[in-house]
Design a protein around this motif. Structure first.
Motif, PDB file in Angstrom:
ATOM      1  N   ARG A 152       4.423  -1.704  16.025  1.00 35.18           N
ATOM      2  CA  ARG A 152       4.056  -2.900  16.793  1.00 35.18           C
ATOM      3  C   ARG A 152       3.098  -3.810  16.044  1.00 35.18           C
ATOM      4  O   ARG A 152       3.002  -4.983  16.355  1.00 35.18           O
ATOM      5  CB  ARG A 152       3.482  -2.515  18.159  1.00 35.18           C
ATOM      6  N   SER A 153       2.381  -3.297  15.040  1.00 34.73           N
ATOM      7  CA  SER A 153       1.461  -4.116  14.248  1.00 34.73           C
ATOM      8  C   SER A 153       2.121  -4.666  12.984  1.00 34.73           C
ATOM      9  O   SER A 153       1.464  -5.311  12.182  1.00 34.73           O
ATOM     10  CB  SER A 153       0.219  -3.300  13.884  1.00 34.73           C
ATOM     11  N   GLY A 154       3.405  -4.403  12.804  1.00 34.11           N
ATOM     12  CA  GLY A 154       4.124  -4.892  11.634  1.00 34.11           C
ATOM     13  C   GLY A 154       4.387  -3.836  10.582  1.00 34.11           C
ATOM     14  O   GLY A 154       5.129  -4.071   9.637  1.00 34.11           O
ATOM     15  N   GLN A 155       3.775  -2.672  10.718  1.00 31.02           N
ATOM     16  CA  GLN A 155       4.020  -1.547   9.819  1.00 31.02           C
ATOM     17  C   GLN A 155       3.882  -0.269  10.636  1.00 31.02           C
ATOM     18  O   GLN A 155       3.362  -0.296  11.742  1.00 31.02           O
ATOM     19  CB  GLN A 155       3.034  -1.544   8.643  1.00 31.02           C
ATOM     20  N   ALA A 156       4.325   0.839  10.095  1.00 31.96           N
ATOM     21  CA  ALA A 156       4.240   2.119  10.808  1.00 31.96           C
ATOM     22  C   ALA A 156       2.797   2.616  10.758  1.00 31.96           C
ATOM     23  O   ALA A 156       2.284   2.963   9.693  1.00 31.96           O
ATOM     24  CB  ALA A 156       5.182   3.140  10.188  1.00 31.96           C
ATOM     25  N   ASP A 157       2.130   2.609  11.901  1.00 34.30           N
ATOM     26  CA  ASP A 157       0.747   3.065  12.033  1.00 34.30           C
ATOM     27  C   ASP A 157       0.662   4.175  13.063  1.00 34.30           C
ATOM     28  O   ASP A 157       1.537   4.328  13.912  1.00 34.30           O
ATOM     29  CB  ASP A 157      -0.168   1.920  12.502  1.00 34.30           C
ATOM     30  N   ASN A 198      -3.963   1.391  10.891  1.00 32.45           N
ATOM     31  CA  ASN A 198      -3.910  -0.025  10.522  1.00 32.45           C
ATOM     32  C   ASN A 198      -3.888  -0.273   9.013  1.00 32.45           C
ATOM     33  O   ASN A 198      -4.844  -0.787   8.439  1.00 32.45           O
ATOM     34  CB  ASN A 198      -5.077  -0.780  11.171  1.00 32.45           C
ATOM     35  N   HIS A 199      -2.804   0.087   8.391  1.00 41.50           N
ATOM     36  CA  HIS A 199      -2.643  -0.051   6.940  1.00 41.50           C
ATOM     37  C   HIS A 199      -1.249  -0.607   6.665  1.00 41.50           C
ATOM     38  O   HIS A 199      -0.296  -0.258   7.350  1.00 41.50           O
ATOM     39  CB  HIS A 199      -2.818   1.316   6.271  1.00 41.50           C
ATOM     40  N   PRO A 200      -1.106  -1.479   5.644  1.00 42.48           N
ATOM     41  CA  PRO A 200       0.207  -2.090   5.408  1.00 42.48           C
ATOM     42  C   PRO A 200       1.303  -1.121   4.950  1.00 42.48           C
ATOM     43  O   PRO A 200       2.475  -1.453   5.017  1.00 42.48           O
ATOM     44  CB  PRO A 200      -0.069  -3.133   4.321  1.00 42.48           C
ATOM     45  N   GLU A 201       0.951   0.063   4.502  1.00 41.81           N
ATOM     46  CA  GLU A 201       1.969   1.064   4.161  1.00 41.81           C
ATOM     47  C   GLU A 201       2.216   1.943   5.376  1.00 41.81           C
ATOM     48  O   GLU A 201       1.561   1.818   6.393  1.00 41.81           O
ATOM     49  CB  GLU A 201       1.519   1.893   2.956  1.00 41.81           C
ATOM     50  N   ALA A 211      -4.381  14.610  11.592  1.00 40.34           N
ATOM     51  CA  ALA A 211      -3.759  14.740  10.266  1.00 40.34           C
ATOM     52  C   ALA A 211      -2.449  13.970  10.327  1.00 40.34           C
ATOM     53  O   ALA A 211      -1.779  13.950  11.361  1.00 40.34           O
ATOM     54  CB  ALA A 211      -3.517  16.202   9.924  1.00 40.34           C
ATOM     55  N   PHE A 212      -2.077  13.328   9.231  1.00 40.30           N
ATOM     56  CA  PHE A 212      -0.818  12.582   9.192  1.00 40.30           C
ATOM     57  C   PHE A 212      -0.336  12.462   7.759  1.00 40.30           C
ATOM     58  O   PHE A 212      -1.088  12.684   6.816  1.00 40.30           O
ATOM     59  CB  PHE A 212      -0.972  11.198   9.841  1.00 40.30           C
ATOM     60  N   SER A 213       0.941  12.139   7.600  1.00 41.13           N
ATOM     61  CA  SER A 213       1.468  11.873   6.266  1.00 41.13           C
ATOM     62  C   SER A 213       1.571  10.365   6.089  1.00 41.13           C
ATOM     63  O   SER A 213       1.719   9.620   7.053  1.00 41.13           O
ATOM     64  CB  SER A 213       2.813  12.554   6.043  1.00 41.13           C
ATOM     65  N   SER A 214       1.458   9.929   4.838  1.00 39.00           N
ATOM     66  CA  SER A 214       1.465   8.496   4.561  1.00 39.00           C
ATOM     67  C   SER A 214       1.937   8.226   3.142  1.00 39.00           C
ATOM     68  O   SER A 214       1.746   9.043   2.247  1.00 39.00           O
ATOM     69  CB  SER A 214       0.050   7.925   4.721  1.00 39.00           C
ATOM     70  N   ASP A 215       2.523   7.042   2.965  1.00 41.54           N
ATOM     71  CA  ASP A 215       2.880   6.592   1.617  1.00 41.54           C
ATOM     72  C   ASP A 215       1.906   5.521   1.128  1.00 41.54           C
ATOM     73  O   ASP A 215       2.182   4.802   0.186  1.00 41.54           O
ATOM     74  CB  ASP A 215       4.331   6.112   1.559  1.00 41.54           C
ATOM     75  N   ARG A 216       0.718   5.431   1.733  1.00 37.59           N
ATOM     76  CA  ARG A 216      -0.255   4.384   1.416  1.00 37.59           C
ATOM     77  C   ARG A 216      -0.736   4.401  -0.034  1.00 37.59           C
ATOM     78  O   ARG A 216      -1.063   3.359  -0.580  1.00 37.59           O
ATOM     79  CB  ARG A 216      -1.435   4.399   2.378  1.00 37.59           C
ATOM     80  N   ASP A 217      -0.857   5.528  -0.659  1.00 36.29           N
ATOM     81  CA  ASP A 217      -1.268   5.603  -2.068  1.00 36.29           C
ATOM     82  C   ASP A 217      -0.139   6.135  -2.935  1.00 36.29           C
ATOM     83  O   ASP A 217      -0.369   6.735  -3.969  1.00 36.29           O
ATOM     84  CB  ASP A 217      -2.501   6.502  -2.211  1.00 36.29           C
ATOM     85  N   ARG A 267     -10.574  10.368  11.742  1.00 35.92           N
ATOM     86  CA  ARG A 267     -11.174  10.629  13.058  1.00 35.92           C
ATOM     87  C   ARG A 267     -10.443   9.788  14.102  1.00 35.92           C
ATOM     88  O   ARG A 267      -9.888   8.742  13.789  1.00 35.92           O
ATOM     89  CB  ARG A 267     -12.653  10.281  13.061  1.00 35.92           C
ATOM     90  N   THR A 268     -10.491  10.219  15.332  1.00 31.83           N
ATOM     91  CA  THR A 268      -9.782   9.496  16.384  1.00 31.83           C
ATOM     92  C   THR A 268     -10.376   8.122  16.660  1.00 31.83           C
ATOM     93  O   THR A 268      -9.716   7.282  17.266  1.00 31.83           O
ATOM     94  CB  THR A 268      -9.733  10.323  17.687  1.00 31.83           C
ATOM     95  N   ASP A 269     -11.609   7.861  16.174  1.00 29.49           N
ATOM     96  CA  ASP A 269     -12.188   6.520  16.308  1.00 29.49           C
ATOM     97  C   ASP A 269     -11.887   5.656  15.083  1.00 29.49           C
ATOM     98  O   ASP A 269     -12.467   4.598  14.902  1.00 29.49           O
ATOM     99  CB  ASP A 269     -13.691   6.591  16.555  1.00 29.49           C
ATOM    100  N   ALA A 270     -10.975   6.107  14.215  1.00 34.61           N
ATOM    101  CA  ALA A 270     -10.503   5.407  13.011  1.00 34.61           C
ATOM    102  C   ALA A 270     -11.487   5.489  11.841  1.00 34.61           C
ATOM    103  O   ALA A 270     -11.279   4.852  10.816  1.00 34.61           O
ATOM    104  CB  ALA A 270     -10.136   3.945  13.303  1.00 34.61           C
ATOM    105  N   SER A 271     -12.526   6.295  11.928  1.00 30.20           N
ATOM    106  CA  SER A 271     -13.466   6.453  10.815  1.00 30.20           C
ATOM    107  C   SER A 271     -13.123   7.715  10.025  1.00 30.20           C
ATOM    108  O   SER A 271     -12.304   8.524  10.445  1.00 30.20           O
ATOM    109  CB  SER A 271     -14.902   6.543  11.339  1.00 30.20           C
ATOM    110  N   GLY A 272     -13.777   7.873   8.888  1.00 30.88           N
ATOM    111  CA  GLY A 272     -13.691   9.111   8.128  1.00 30.88           C
ATOM    112  C   GLY A 272     -12.367   9.378   7.447  1.00 30.88           C
ATOM    113  O   GLY A 272     -12.037  10.534   7.190  1.00 30.88           O
ATOM    114  N   LEU A 273     -11.598   8.337   7.115  1.00 31.92           N
ATOM    115  CA  LEU A 273     -10.305   8.547   6.463  1.00 31.92           C
ATOM    116  C   LEU A 273     -10.483   9.362   5.189  1.00 31.92           C
ATOM    117  O   LEU A 273     -11.362   9.079   4.370  1.00 31.92           O
ATOM    118  CB  LEU A 273      -9.654   7.204   6.130  1.00 31.92           C
TER     119      LEU A 273
END
Length: 173
Positions: free
Chosen positions: A7-12, A28-31, A46-52, A72-78
């Motif tokens: 919904r934000s334009g990328q898979a988040d 909230n990341h473009p990848e 925990a999640f999988s990502s192609d961001r890097d 973290r569930t508050d979006a910190s600590g990535l």
């Protein structure tokens, strides 16, 4: 509830507060960010990502590597947990929240084919990585089922649900 949405334009990764209906985008990341898994204490995902990822171009395809991350569930600590130029996905937390399981497939050296996948456990305090399976074939969707026992799905002519110990040297049969 954690889920993936574009919904934000990328898979988040998003969280839906069931009591209020409030939505929050926690990555909230473009990848692409995929396959969220809640920690037992409800403080991390925990999640999988192609961001890097490394984007590997072949004749008619582009293959992206994926890694496992925590947030973290508050979006910190990535935090990036893996970095192996492989396809890592399907994270699952140990019951004590100290380890994360995932499947990992090496990328074929001659093309976009993935090699055999393995089930891997990583100790979050030390980043100690333990490969729990071996051999050919695809292995997916690892889950802690009891104590130190892990179940996963294998594919192929003899595929099905298989079991292994969740730490090196432990037996799952």
């Amino acid at each position: 509830m954690a889920f993936v949405s574009s919904r934000s334009g990328q898979a988040d990764i998003w969280i839906l507060e069931l009591a209020t209906g409030a939505l929050r985008n926690v990555t909230n990341h473009p990848e692409g960010d995929f396959r969220p898994s809640w920690s037992p204490d409800g403080q991390w995902i925990a999640f999988s990502s192609d961001r890097d990822s490394k984007k590997l171009k072949f004749a008619f395809a582009t293959l992206q590597t994926t890694d496992i991350y925590l947030v973290r569930t508050d979006a910190s600590g990535l935090r990036r947990v893996t970095a192996r130029d492989a396809l890592a996905g399907g994270p699952a937390w140990s019951p004590d929240g100290k380890r994360v399981l995932y499947h990992e497939a090496e990328i074929g050296s001659l093309g976009p084919e993935r090699g055999p996948s393995q089930i891997v456990s990583i100790e979050l305090a030390t980043n100690e990585r333990q490969v729990l399976t071996d051999g050919g074939g695809e292995k997916w969707s690892p889950r802690w089922i009891a104590g130190d026992r892990v179940a996963y799905v294998s594919r192929g002519p003899d595929g099905g649900v298989e079991f292994v110990g969740g730490t090196k040297g432990a037996r799952g049969d």
